[in-house]
Design a protein around this motif. Structure first.
Motif, PDB file in Angstrom:
ATOM      1  N   GLY A 102       1.269  -1.271  -0.703  1.00  0.00           N
ATOM      2  CA  GLY A 102       0.173  -0.212  -0.084  1.00  0.00           C
ATOM      3  C   GLY A 102       0.969   1.438   0.080  1.00  0.00           C
ATOM      4  N   ASN A 103       1.726   1.788   0.772  1.00  0.00           N
ATOM      5  CA  ASN A 103       2.925   2.412   0.666  1.00  0.00           C
ATOM      6  C   ASN A 103       3.654   2.959  -0.537  1.00  0.00           C
ATOM      7  OD1 ASN A 103       2.120   3.406   2.856  1.00  0.00           O
ATOM      8  ND2 ASN A 103       3.199   1.933   4.423  1.00  0.00           N
ATOM      9  N   GLU A 104       3.512   1.604  -1.055  1.00  0.00           N
ATOM     10  CA  GLU A 104       4.502   1.816  -2.473  1.00  0.00           C
ATOM     11  C   GLU A 104       3.607   2.222  -3.191  1.00  0.00           C
ATOM     12  OE1 GLU A 104       7.167   1.641  -5.482  1.00  0.00           O
ATOM     13  OE2 GLU A 104       7.157   1.131  -3.568  1.00  0.00           O
ATOM     14  N   CYS A 105       2.540   1.934  -3.359  1.00  0.00           N
ATOM     15  CA  CYS A 105       1.179   1.846  -4.517  1.00  0.00           C
ATOM     16  C   CYS A 105       0.869   3.370  -4.581  1.00  0.00           C
ATOM     17  CB  CYS A 105      -0.222   0.925  -4.203  1.00  0.00           C
ATOM     18  SG  CYS A 105       0.778  -0.775  -4.560  1.00  0.00           S
ATOM     19  N   GLN A 148      -1.226   6.211 -11.001  1.00  0.00           N
ATOM     20  CA  GLN A 148      -2.112   5.113 -11.847  1.00  0.00           C
ATOM     21  C   GLN A 148      -3.273   4.996 -11.332  1.00  0.00           C
ATOM     22  OE1 GLN A 148       1.292   5.127 -11.387  1.00  0.00           O
ATOM     23  NE2 GLN A 148       2.020   4.819 -13.918  1.00  0.00           N
ATOM     24  N   ASP A 149      -4.664   4.755 -11.525  1.00  0.00           N
ATOM     25  CA  ASP A 149      -5.536   5.010 -10.709  1.00  0.00           C
ATOM     26  C   ASP A 149      -5.234   3.464 -10.452  1.00  0.00           C
ATOM     27  OD1 ASP A 149      -7.202   6.783 -10.969  1.00  0.00           O
ATOM     28  OD2 ASP A 149      -7.784   6.169 -13.110  1.00  0.00           O
ATOM     29  N   HIS A 150      -5.222   2.468 -10.719  1.00  0.00           N
ATOM     30  CA  HIS A 150      -4.760   0.689 -10.463  1.00  0.00           C
ATOM     31  C   HIS A 150      -4.093   0.717  -9.504  1.00  0.00           C
ATOM     32  CE1 HIS A 150      -0.727   0.256 -12.413  1.00  0.00           C
ATOM     33  NE2 HIS A 150      -1.516   0.906 -13.342  1.00  0.00           N
ATOM     34  N   CYS A 151      -2.607   2.120  -9.170  1.00  0.00           N
ATOM     35  CA  CYS A 151      -2.184   1.716  -7.847  1.00  0.00           C
ATOM     36  C   CYS A 151      -2.321   2.574  -6.978  1.00  0.00           C
ATOM     37  CB  CYS A 151      -0.921   2.673  -8.025  1.00  0.00           C
ATOM     38  SG  CYS A 151       0.202   1.914  -9.951  1.00  0.00           S
ATOM     39  N   LYS A 152      -3.929   3.660  -6.668  1.00  0.00           N
ATOM     40  CA  LYS A 152      -4.273   4.677  -6.207  1.00  0.00           C
ATOM     41  C   LYS A 152      -5.503   2.943  -5.033  1.00  0.00           C
ATOM     42  CE  LYS A 152      -4.205   8.609  -7.461  1.00  0.00           C
ATOM     43  NZ  LYS A 152      -5.098   9.649  -8.219  1.00  0.00           N
ATOM     44  N   GLN A 153      -6.294   2.454  -5.785  1.00  0.00           N
ATOM     45  CA  GLN A 153      -6.993   1.024  -5.807  1.00  0.00           C
ATOM     46  C   GLN A 153      -6.610   0.400  -5.154  1.00  0.00           C
ATOM     47  OE1 GLN A 153      -9.479   0.276  -8.981  1.00  0.00           O
ATOM     48  NE2 GLN A 153     -10.190   2.020  -9.805  1.00  0.00           N
ATOM     49  N   CYS A 154      -4.696  -0.142  -5.888  1.00  0.00           N
ATOM     50  CA  CYS A 154      -4.498  -1.173  -4.947  1.00  0.00           C
ATOM     51  C   CYS A 154      -3.954  -0.588  -4.073  1.00  0.00           C
ATOM     52  CB  CYS A 154      -2.989  -1.498  -5.582  1.00  0.00           C
ATOM     53  SG  CYS A 154      -2.323  -2.784  -5.045  1.00  0.00           S
ATOM     54  N   ALA A 155      -3.254   0.243  -3.547  1.00  0.00           N
ATOM     55  CA  ALA A 155      -3.297   0.529  -1.870  1.00  0.00           C
ATOM     56  C   ALA A 155      -4.457   0.646  -1.049  1.00  0.00           C
ATOM     57  CB  ALA A 155      -2.821   2.160  -2.048  1.00  0.00           C
ATOM     58  N   GLN A 156      -5.702   1.470  -1.764  1.00  0.00           N
ATOM     59  CA  GLN A 156      -7.041   1.143  -0.749  1.00  0.00           C
ATOM     60  C   GLN A 156      -6.973  -0.421  -0.262  1.00  0.00           C
ATOM     61  OE1 GLN A 156     -10.246   2.849  -2.589  1.00  0.00           O
ATOM     62  NE2 GLN A 156     -11.330   2.999  -0.797  1.00  0.00           N
ATOM     63  N   ALA A 157      -6.800  -0.722  -1.029  1.00  0.00           N
ATOM     64  CA  ALA A 157      -7.504  -2.040  -0.423  1.00  0.00           C
ATOM     65  C   ALA A 157      -6.239  -2.918   0.187  1.00  0.00           C
ATOM     66  CB  ALA A 157      -7.299  -3.468  -2.089  1.00  0.00           C
ATOM     67  N   CYS A 158      -5.177  -2.505   0.048  1.00  0.00           N
ATOM     68  CA  CYS A 158      -3.857  -3.158   0.780  1.00  0.00           C
ATOM     69  C   CYS A 158      -4.375  -2.696   2.571  1.00  0.00           C
ATOM     70  CB  CYS A 158      -2.702  -2.844  -0.092  1.00  0.00           C
ATOM     71  SG  CYS A 158      -2.192  -4.147  -0.794  1.00  0.00           S
ATOM     72  N   PHE A 159      -4.386  -1.303   2.642  1.00  0.00           N
ATOM     73  CA  PHE A 159      -4.876  -0.784   3.784  1.00  0.00           C
ATOM     74  C   PHE A 159      -5.858  -1.282   4.075  1.00  0.00           C
ATOM     75  CE2 PHE A 159      -2.444   3.596   2.069  1.00  0.00           C
ATOM     76  CZ  PHE A 159      -0.737   2.462   2.623  1.00  0.00           C
ATOM     77  N   LYS A 160      -7.101  -1.681   3.456  1.00  0.00           N
ATOM     78  CA  LYS A 160      -8.345  -2.420   4.266  1.00  0.00           C
ATOM     79  C   LYS A 160      -7.866  -3.342   4.475  1.00  0.00           C
ATOM     80  CE  LYS A 160     -13.224  -3.394   3.162  1.00  0.00           C
ATOM     81  NZ  LYS A 160     -14.105  -3.215   1.986  1.00  0.00           N
ATOM     82  N   CYS A 161      -7.443  -4.300   3.492  1.00  0.00           N
ATOM     83  CA  CYS A 161      -6.283  -5.424   4.690  1.00  0.00           C
ATOM     84  C   CYS A 161      -6.055  -5.890   5.265  1.00  0.00           C
ATOM     85  CB  CYS A 161      -6.054  -6.050   3.284  1.00  0.00           C
ATOM     86  SG  CYS A 161      -6.036  -8.277   3.250  1.00  0.00           S
ATOM     87  N   ALA A 162      -4.599  -4.499   5.072  1.00  0.00           N
ATOM     88  CA  ALA A 162      -4.091  -4.859   6.488  1.00  0.00           C
ATOM     89  C   ALA A 162      -4.350  -4.497   7.730  1.00  0.00           C
ATOM     90  CB  ALA A 162      -2.402  -3.638   6.466  1.00  0.00           C
ATOM     91  N   GLU A 163      -5.176  -3.853   7.733  1.00  0.00           N
ATOM     92  CA  GLU A 163      -6.530  -3.450   8.759  1.00  0.00           C
ATOM     93  C   GLU A 163      -7.026  -4.615   9.682  1.00  0.00           C
ATOM     94  OE1 GLU A 163      -7.960  -2.149  12.416  1.00  0.00           O
ATOM     95  OE2 GLU A 163      -6.004  -0.315  10.675  1.00  0.00           O
ATOM     96  N   ALA A 164      -7.840  -5.888   8.708  1.00  0.00           N
ATOM     97  CA  ALA A 164      -8.257  -7.085   8.626  1.00  0.00           C
ATOM     98  C   ALA A 164      -7.118  -7.117   9.667  1.00  0.00           C
ATOM     99  CB  ALA A 164      -9.469  -7.552   7.663  1.00  0.00           C
ATOM    100  N   CYS A 165      -6.729  -7.437   8.344  1.00  0.00           N
ATOM    101  CA  CYS A 165      -4.979  -8.385   9.472  1.00  0.00           C
ATOM    102  C   CYS A 165      -5.028  -8.564  10.926  1.00  0.00           C
ATOM    103  CB  CYS A 165      -3.887  -8.831   7.837  1.00  0.00           C
ATOM    104  SG  CYS A 165      -4.949 -10.037   6.367  1.00  0.00           S
ATOM    105  N   ARG A 166      -4.471  -7.402  10.592  1.00  0.00           N
ATOM    106  CA  ARG A 166      -4.063  -6.554  12.541  1.00  0.00           C
ATOM    107  C   ARG A 166      -5.002  -7.325  13.477  1.00  0.00           C
ATOM    108  NH1 ARG A 166      -3.571  -1.970  10.693  1.00  0.00           N
ATOM    109  NH2 ARG A 166      -1.716  -1.552  10.267  1.00  0.00           N
ATOM    110  N   ASN A 167      -6.745  -6.924  13.448  1.00  0.00           N
ATOM    111  CA  ASN A 167      -7.635  -7.642  14.008  1.00  0.00           C
ATOM    112  C   ASN A 167      -7.464  -8.992  14.417  1.00  0.00           C
ATOM    113  OD1 ASN A 167      -8.366  -4.599  14.161  1.00  0.00           O
ATOM    114  ND2 ASN A 167      -9.657  -5.047  12.622  1.00  0.00           N
ATOM    115  N   ILE A 168      -7.116  -9.518  13.506  1.00  0.00           N
ATOM    116  CA  ILE A 168      -7.285 -10.831  14.660  1.00  0.00           C
ATOM    117  C   ILE A 168      -5.886 -11.776  14.531  1.00  0.00           C
ATOM    118  CG2 ILE A 168      -8.817 -10.902  12.555  1.00  0.00           C
ATOM    119  CD1 ILE A 168      -6.821 -12.412  10.030  1.00  0.00           C
ATOM    120  N   ALA A 169      -4.704 -10.825  14.161  1.00  0.00           N
ATOM    121  CA  ALA A 169      -2.947 -10.993  14.562  1.00  0.00           C
ATOM    122  C   ALA A 169      -2.920 -11.559  15.893  1.00  0.00           C
ATOM    123  CB  ALA A 169      -1.825  -9.971  14.271  1.00  0.00           C
TER     124      ALA A 169
END
Length: 108
Positions: free
Chosen positions: A79-82, A87-108
């Motif tokens: 997410g930090n790299e994207c 590019q739109d694909h990078c912005k969308q990827c970053a958003q998905a990555c940060f959302k996923c990181a938060e979800a994973c942090r919640n179960i870690a």
């Protein structure tokens, strides 16, 4: 983890994997692919760990917490790299990555 949380996590992991795969493919088509090299590498790493954690969750692996820690780290790096790229694909990827990181942090 409740059934709803389980389903929501699987959805988020899958969405992140899909976004990373799309970004990876789009970055390979960029004119200056060398500039996108780190993004491409991290897209692959992130898609792979998200896909693996998705499988681990569905089979009830005893290593879900440990894998979630790794997934958080990789998603944040991707997410930090994207987010550095316009590019739109990078912005969308970053958003998905940060959302996923938060979800994973919640179960870690």
């Amino acid at each position: 983890m409740s059934h709803e949380q389980h389903q929501e996590l699987l959805q988020i992991l899958h969405e992140c994997m899909t976004a990373c795969n799309h970004c990876y493919d789009a970055c390979l088509r960029e004119d200056d692919m060398q500039m996108m090299a780190n993004c491409i590498r991290l897209d692959r790493e992130c898609a792979d760990i998200c896909g693996y954690l998705e499988q681990a969750v569905t089979r009830g692996s005893p290593f879900i917490s440990e894998l979630a820690v790794v997934c958080t780290t990789v998603c944040e790096a991707c997410g930090n790299e994207c987010k550095k790229h316009p590019q739109d694909h990078c912005k969308q990827c970053a958003q998905a990555c940060f959302k996923c990181a938060e979800a994973c942090r919640n179960i870690a």
